[in-house]
Design an enzyme around this catalytic site. Structure first.
Site, PDB file in Angstrom:
ATOM      1  CB  SER A  35      -0.897  -0.025   1.232  1.00 16.59           C
ATOM      2  OG  SER A  35      -1.703   1.113   1.229  1.00 16.59           O
ATOM      3  N   GLY A  36       0.594   2.147  -0.914  1.00 19.26           N
ATOM      4  CA  GLY A  36       1.344   3.411  -1.004  1.00 19.26           C
ATOM      5  C   GLY A  36       2.575   3.320  -1.858  1.00 19.26           C
ATOM      6  CB  THR A  96      -3.570   3.971  -7.755  1.00 17.58           C
ATOM      7  OG1 THR A  96      -3.989   2.936  -6.872  1.00 17.58           O
ATOM      8  CG2 THR A  96      -4.759   4.604  -8.394  1.00 17.58           C
ATOM      9  CG  ASN A 121      -1.753   5.671  -0.635  1.00 22.55           C
ATOM     10  OD1 ASN A 121      -1.695   6.892  -0.791  1.00 22.55           O
ATOM     11  ND2 ASN A 121      -1.895   4.814  -1.625  1.00 22.55           N
ATOM     12  CB  SER A 143      -5.140   3.736   0.678  1.00 20.36           C
ATOM     13  OG  SER A 143      -4.930   2.361   0.598  1.00 20.36           O
ATOM     14  CB  SER A 144      -6.871   1.337  -4.254  1.00 18.22           C
ATOM     15  OG  SER A 144      -6.020   2.162  -4.997  1.00 18.22           O
ATOM     16  N   GLY A 188      -2.711  -2.944  -2.204  1.00 18.27           N
ATOM     17  CA  GLY A 188      -1.404  -3.522  -1.915  1.00 18.27           C
ATOM     18  C   GLY A 188      -1.404  -4.324  -0.623  1.00 18.27           C
ATOM     19  CD  GLU A 195      -4.281  -2.422   3.392  1.00 12.27           C
ATOM     20  OE1 GLU A 195      -4.543  -1.368   2.821  1.00 12.27           O
ATOM     21  OE2 GLU A 195      -5.126  -3.113   4.003  1.00 12.27           O
TER      22      GLU A 195
HETATM   23  N1  LIG Z   1       5.183   8.198 -10.054  1.00  8.64           N
HETATM   24  C1  LIG Z   1       4.804   8.963  -9.036  1.00  8.64           C
HETATM   25  N2  LIG Z   1       5.114  10.267  -9.059  1.00  8.64           N
HETATM   26  C2  LIG Z   1       4.757  11.056  -8.037  1.00  8.64           C
HETATM   27  N3  LIG Z   1       4.089  10.645  -6.959  1.00  8.64           N
HETATM   28  C3  LIG Z   1       3.754   9.349  -6.867  1.00  8.64           C
HETATM   29  C4  LIG Z   1       4.082   8.458  -7.922  1.00  8.64           C
HETATM   30  N4  LIG Z   1       3.616   7.253  -7.577  1.00  8.64           N
HETATM   31  C5  LIG Z   1       3.014   7.407  -6.350  1.00  8.64           C
HETATM   32  N5  LIG Z   1       3.096   8.665  -5.945  1.00  8.64           N
HETATM   33  C6  LIG Z   1       2.559   9.210  -4.676  1.00  8.64           C
HETATM   34  O1  LIG Z   1       2.318   8.184  -3.799  1.00  8.64           O
HETATM   35  C7  LIG Z   1       0.956   8.158  -3.374  1.00  8.64           C
HETATM   36  C8  LIG Z   1       0.474   6.742  -3.245  1.00  8.64           C
HETATM   37  O2  LIG Z   1       0.442   6.140  -4.514  1.00  8.64           O
HETATM   38  P1  LIG Z   1      -0.701   5.145  -4.961  1.00  8.64           P
HETATM   39  O3  LIG Z   1      -2.003   5.625  -4.523  1.00  8.64           O
HETATM   40  O4  LIG Z   1      -0.498   4.863  -6.366  1.00  8.64           O
HETATM   41  O5  LIG Z   1      -0.340   3.893  -4.101  1.00  8.64           O
HETATM   42  P2  LIG Z   1      -0.936   2.448  -4.210  1.00  8.64           P
HETATM   43  O6  LIG Z   1       0.190   1.548  -4.477  1.00  8.64           O
HETATM   44  O7  LIG Z   1      -2.035   2.442  -5.181  1.00  8.64           O
HETATM   45  O8  LIG Z   1      -1.482   2.223  -2.759  1.00  8.64           O
HETATM   46  P3  LIG Z   1      -2.760   1.417  -2.281  1.00  8.64           P
HETATM   47  O9  LIG Z   1      -2.438   0.002  -2.353  1.00  8.64           O
HETATM   48  O10 LIG Z   1      -2.965   1.916  -0.918  1.00  8.64           O
HETATM   49  O11 LIG Z   1      -3.852   1.834  -3.197  1.00  8.64           O
HETATM   50  C9  LIG Z   1       0.220   8.908  -4.456  1.00  8.64           C
HETATM   51  O12 LIG Z   1      -0.919   9.510  -3.920  1.00  8.64           O
HETATM   52  C10 LIG Z   1       1.253   9.920  -4.881  1.00  8.64           C
HETATM   53  O13 LIG Z   1       1.222  11.015  -4.030  1.00  8.64           O
HETATM   54 MG   LIG Z   2      -3.980   2.241  -5.089  1.00  3.81          MG
END
Ligand SMILES: Nc1ncnc2c1ncn2[C@@H]1O[C@H](COP(=O)(O)OP(=O)(O)OP(=O)(O)O)[C@@H](O)[C@H]1O
Ligand SMILES: [Mg+2]
Length: 1138
Positions: free
Chosen positions: A111-112, A116, A161, A164-165, A391, A393
């Protein structure tokens, strides 16, 4: 030929660390982490392991996703540029488009870690590079805009996050054969709905609740019966309502906009918001116990306001819902029983309703979006799947949701292992390639622990849930303790093998699983309930009764007509099934991996926590991945397709290889001088070790294709040019024939017009010669005329001089002069008239003759003679016009007008004619006079000679006719006596004043003039007082001024002299004096009467001489002069100034 090893790729040039871990030297965990760290420090967040992309979350926006970058990576080989998620997206998209292979992008990480974000980057890249057009752009926009909608409803802030999805998402994007997107299908996996009612500390509910309250207009909130204040809602956690960097109001606008683009109708959006509002309202409904007779407590709604508002919003009858919170109907064997609910059960029912309502709403949203983005065309689709699942957790307190999420991640890891590690190694063996096995951890055993149909945890949970009797979370844990005790990845304090009996980190109500990504401790509390996911039928029926149409759709089981007594499948069962389907789906596609890594736990940029990264690298199996990759071959392909793809690189295999494909490939590679250690022959496939070798082959193939294209082009162009040339040649013959004819025609026309020009020049020259001749003759004629005119002039002047001299000597000469002049003028005029008549006649005859001549000769000789004829004709016309123009002048001698000279050459004749004409008309005028009139004019002439310029009175007399007899003596009987007294004819009779010398006063007298006398008579009686014979009159004196005084002076010694001179005044002075002088003059025997004109003269009165003096500007008494006696010798006459 260029050596393969010389080929440079930017992947290897100017790298920070190494871009591809396969090239890392030495390869160990430290150098691996160090490489990631140094690249991360230089903002290089992407690193490859062969074709797998490792992505580090930068936690800040980097300028590497610009449209320029998209262009840079578009259609480039995977290893050509520095590692980037775009390279992977491009590779996947091109394989899909060009090689017709369905693709899936598997994005994993905790997660994070940025899954996404990565999925969105992939989608936006594909959208940017695929086809364009109105329809295609609409599809792209809808696909992209589905993200904000789902994120608003399915994402929430967690400890790990901020976005977070809280659901799993798999999106299939469908393309047509050109690679243009047609639409898509989204599948969602188990929303973490427990969040609707309760959030762990520091976390938030789903974004949409906060977005609605912050971003909706006052009007909307009023309609939804909501308040902006978060604290008014039990379901919203307050401690982190506002998240740094999140603008809920702006996000709300984005979501509304996105919903509109995706295709939600206005009323659908409204319904969705109403349901969101209903969930918030539902959270505020509270219960109180009410004692019943049977001793049990029954729950009652505490404050009915929220309940009422919610019912109004959804169109539910309040009493129905209220009852559903107090009673529960149980149906068994066709029997219905109603039991009361206590307060705890009522709260449970409320939360279950809220959770169900929200999660069903979420699923409806996904279905609705799918409806919009569904591919319209029925043709075969190519598919690119993008998987973005929650992701892995590990929280302090992990429950059923974490268990499910982590199970899903286990499955994904499994598929990764299957496809990259196991499958790859197995393939080497299958293909009989020399291979030393690489050990890696296979998590299939953990998957088995969870999903095994007989003794898997999920199966046991289901069993517990379906089992009759009392079922609690503890009975479930007991079951696990019995059945899974032996499993090496299952740990529990009370498990049968009592291995963990003393492990205090493991509480009693928990079990622990050693996941691939670490150990996770799960608290069993709530497992059974959450798996059951029960909603009391009374509540679903109450919901179905709502008038809100979306609400009814969400609770179809509430329809009393379709009562289903079967238990619905459990949450775990559903999830396992859908994950199974997903895995099968993924296995049919070509996988592309993005492994997301989280650099730190603080969600901040620039921090790289070694231990955290190391942990992720380990459990993601990245080291093993590199090892397999390094030991193995980067690329493999069946011989047939390899030969098909590269056969143009070798003359022997091009265009067709007849023989086994494997031999063909061998010939090909030898011909291309690929070193033997770079490839290996498998049973059915060729294995190429280094990506660079493949890249070089691809490069050469591209160049070769270009050459082939050039060849085809060359042949086509040759054919085209030849056809064109033949056509040109044929056309040229036709054009030449036409042109020659045209040129000859032109030449002939030129010669013709040249001869015409020459002809006209010669004619012109001849005509000019004649004109010159004629002009000369005309000038000679004019010269003669001018000389003659001058001679005549001289003659005339000389004559005039003579005449003038003669006239000066005698007055009569003037008459003779005039006569002579008249005669001369008449003669001259006659001559001129004659001449003009002759000229006119001649001109007319000449013009007629010329006209005739011209008409006759017009065609032949016009050019030669026209000039002269026109000239002469013009001159004659001018003359004729000139003479006719002179006719306008009148015959009056007073008329001074004379037409202006029309032409310069007529100047002499014009002035001479004027003079002659004037003389002639004067003569004519004179000829009209009668004898009397002549006499009158002669008198006037004489008066002029006497007085002109001498006496001021004269000018006023000019216009007065000389009447003579003013008194009309003959007719007036008053003067009869006087008339008889005067014998002669009276020439003048007038009234005068006789001035008395004594006082200067005048007394009126009648003054008569005859041929021989002048008489003064009394005015009243007509008695003659004095009659003086004219010969006795010596002279007359008058002043120079405008007075009427005159003195008649008598000759000294004459008979009349004794009477003295007379001083008289008259109004007709000029006439009297003129007549006196005339009579004196005509009588030849008499001396001429002298006329003195001076302002001072002497008058001899009887005794003495008196001086009469005229002064100007005397006292004015009227207009007439006044006489005054000054002294004995002076009479002063004052004359008014003119
Ligand atoms: N390539 C990137 N460039 C800039 N910021 C990023 C990038 N990837 C992720 N982030 C930052 O990290 C945060 C978390 O990313 P994201 O929501 O994609 O995580 P995740 O893997 O989908 O987590 P979860 O499993 O909780 O959904 C985003 O809100 C953003 O602020
Ligand atoms: Mg996500």
């Amino acid at each position: 030929m260029k050596s393969i090893m010389e080929v440079k790729t930017s992947l290897l040039d100017n790298m920070i660390g190494v871009g591809d871990m396969v090239l890392l030297e030495p390869l160990n965990e430290d150098s691996f982490i160090e490489n990631l760290r140094s690249r991360f420090d230089h903002n290089e967040i992407y690193t490859y392991i062969g074709s797998v992309v490792i992505s580090m979350n930068p936690y800040r926006s980097l300028p590497i996703y610009t449209p320029q970058k998209v262009e840079e990576y578009r259609n480039r080989n995977f290893y050509e540029l520095s590692p980037h998620i775009y390279a992977l997206a491009d590779e996947a998209y091109r394989s899909l488009r060009d090689q017709d292979k369905d693709q899936c992008i598997l994005i994993t990480g905790e997660s994070g870690a940025g899954k996404t974000e990565a999925s969105k980057l992939v989608m936006s890249y594909v959208a940017a590079v695929c086809g364009k057009g109105q329809e295609v752009n609409k599809v792209k926009e809808q696909l992209l805009q589905s993200n904000p909608v789902l994120e608003a409803f399915g994402n929430a802030k967690t400890m790990r996050n901020d976005n977070s999805s809280r659901f799993g998402k798999y999106m299939d994007i469908e393309f047509d054969f050109k690679g243009d997107p047609l639409g898509g299908v989204i599948s969602n996996y188990l929303l973490e709905k427990s969040r609707v009612c309760k959030q762990p500390r520091g976390e938030r509910n789903f974004h949409i609740f906060y977005q609605l309250l912050s971003g909706a207009s006052d009007d909307t909130l009023l309609k939804l019966k909501l308040d902006r204040d978060f604290s008014k809602y039990n379901y919203l956690s307050l401690d982190s309502a506002n998240v740094n960097g999140l603008d809920d109001a702006a996000s709300f606008r984005t979501v509304r906009n996105a919903m509109q683009i995706v295709g939600f109708m206005e009323d659908e959006v409204q319904s969705v918001l109403e349901l969101v509002a209903a969930v918030l309202k539902l959270g505020n409904i509270e219960f109180k116990p009410e004692s019943r007779v049977n001793g049990f407590d029954e729950s009652r709604v505490k404050d009915k306001n929220d309940l009422k508002e919610m019912c109004e919003l959804l169109g539910i009858e309040q009493s129905v819902l209220e009852r559903a919170f107090s009673y529960r109907t149980v149906e068994a064997k066709m029997e219905k029983m109603s039991t009361t609910l206590n307060v705890a059960q009522a709260y449970y029912a409320r939360d279950a309703l809220a959770k169900n309502l929200y999660s069903r709403l979420f699923s409806w949203l996904v279905t609705r979006i799918n409806e919009s983005i569904k591919a319209q065309a029925k043709t075969r689709h190519k598919v690119m799947g993008v998987l973005d699942i929650y992701g892995f957790e590990i929280f302090e307190d992990n429950s059923f949701e974490q268990f499910i999420i982590n199970y899903c991640n286990e499955k994904l890891q499994q598929i990764f292992i299957e496809l990259t590690l196991r499958e790859e190694q197995e393939e080497y063996i299958r293909e009989d390639i020399e291979w030393t096995n690489i050990v890696y951890f296979n998590n299939a055993v953990i998957c088995d622990l969870i999903e095994n149909n007989q003794n898997g945890i999920l199966a046991m949970l289901d069993e517990e849930c379906l089992r009759p009797g009392t079922v609690t979370d503890d009975t479930f844990l007991d079951k696990l303790n019995t059945i899974c005790a032996e499993h090496q990845h299952f740990e529990s304090r009370l498990s049968k093998n009592s291995k963990f009996l003393t492990d205090h980190s493991l509480p009693h109500s928990c079990f622990r699983i050693q996941h691939y990504a670490g150990k996770v401790l799960y608290r069993v509390e709530g497992f059974v309930d959450k798996n059951n996911d029960l909603l009391y039928r009374d509540l679903s029926q109450a919901m179905y009764k709502a008038t809100h149409s979306l609400m009814r759709q969400l609770f179809p089981e509430g329809n009393p007509a379709k009562v289903n007594l079967k238990r619905p499948p459990t949450a775990g069962f559903q999830f396992k099934a859908s994950v199974g389907v997903l895995m099968k789906n993924l296995q049919t596609k070509n996988p592309n991996y993005i492994r997301c890594i989280k650099p730190n736990d603080k969600k901040v940029a620039h921090i790289f926590t070694d231990s955290l990264v190391c942990h992720q690298v380990r459990y993601l199996g990245l080291m093993e991945n590199v090892r397999v990759r390094r030991a193995g071959y980067a690329f493999r392909q069946p011989y047939e397709s390899c030969l098909k793809r590269y056969k143009m690189l070798c003359k022997t295999t091009w265009p067709q290889w007849r023989g086994p494909a494997r031999d063909g490939v061998a010939v090909l590679l030898t011909d291309c001088s690929v070193p033997t250690e770079e490839f290996a022959y498998g049973r059915s496939k060729i294995f190429i070790r280094n990506p660079r070798t493949l890249f070089t082959l691809e490069e050469r193939r591209r160049a070769c294709l270009e050459d082939l294209a050039t060849l085809i082009q060359k042949i086509y162009r040759g054919w085209k040019s030849r056809t064109h040339f033949l056509l040109l040649k044929k056309s040229q013959v036709v054009v030449a024939a036409w042109y020659r004819r045209y040129a000859q025609q032109n030449k002939y026309q030129k010669i013709k017009s040249a001869s015409l020009v020459m002809q006209s020049f010669i004619r012109g020259w001849k005509a000019r010669n004649i004109l010159r001749q004629l002009k000369y003759e005309k000038r000679c004629k004019e010269a003669v005329t001018t000389i003659a005119a001058y001679w005549h002039g001289t003659q005339a002047r000389r004559e005039l001089r003579h005449l003038k001299e003669a006239a000066r000597e005698k007055h009569a000469v003037s008459v003779i002069w005039a006569g002579w002049q008249g005669t001369k003028a008449r003669r001259e005029l006659r001559r001129l008239k004659e001449e003009a008549r002759c000229k006119h006649a001649v001109a007319i005859i000449w013009a007629y003759w010329l006209g005739l001549q011209v008409r006759r000769d017009y065609r032949k000789f016009f050019r030669a003679n026209a000039g002269k004829k026109i000239y002469n004709f013009t001159i004659q016309r001018i003359m004729q016009k000139y003479f006719l123009g002179l006719k306008t002048t009148t015959m009056s001698p007073m008329d001074n007008t004379w037409p202006a000279k029309p032409y310069g050459f007529l100047e002499g004749a014009h002035t001479e004619l004027r003079r002659i004409f004037h003389l002639w008309r004067c003569k004519k005028y004179r000829g009209q006079f009668t004898e009397e009139k002549k006499a009158v004019y002669e008198e006037k002439l004489e008066a002029s000679e006497i007085f002109k310029d001498k006496k001021a009175l004269y000018p006023s007399s000019v216009s007065q006719p000389f009447k003579g007899d003013y008194l009309e003596i003959q007719k007036n009987p008053k003067y009869q006596k006087l008339n008889s007294a005067v014998e002669e004819k009276v020439l003048l009779a007038d009234l005068v004043n006789k001035i008395n010398r004594a006082n200067g006063k005048g007394s009126p007298r009648l003054f008569l003039l005859t041929k021989s006398n002048f008489v003064l008579a009394d005015q009243k009686t007509g008695q003659v007082k004095t009659s003086v014979p004219l010969p006795d009159l010596a002279s007359v004196s008058v002043s120079t001024q405008s007075d009427g005084f005159f003195a008649l002076k008598l000759k000294e010694g004459s008979a009349s002299a004794s009477k003295g001179d007379f001083l008289l005044s008259s109004d007709h002075l000029i006439e009297i004096i003129t007549k006196l002088h005339r009579i004196g003059t005509t009588a030849a025997d008499r001396d001429q009467i002298n006329i003195d004109i001076s302002d001072e003269f002497l008058v001899q009165f009887k005794q003495d001489k008196v001086c009469v003096k005229f002064i100007q500007g005397g006292p004015k008494n009227g207009n007439s002069a006044a006489c005054k006696r000054k002294n004995n010798r002076l009479l002063e006459v004052s004359v008014p100034s003119p």
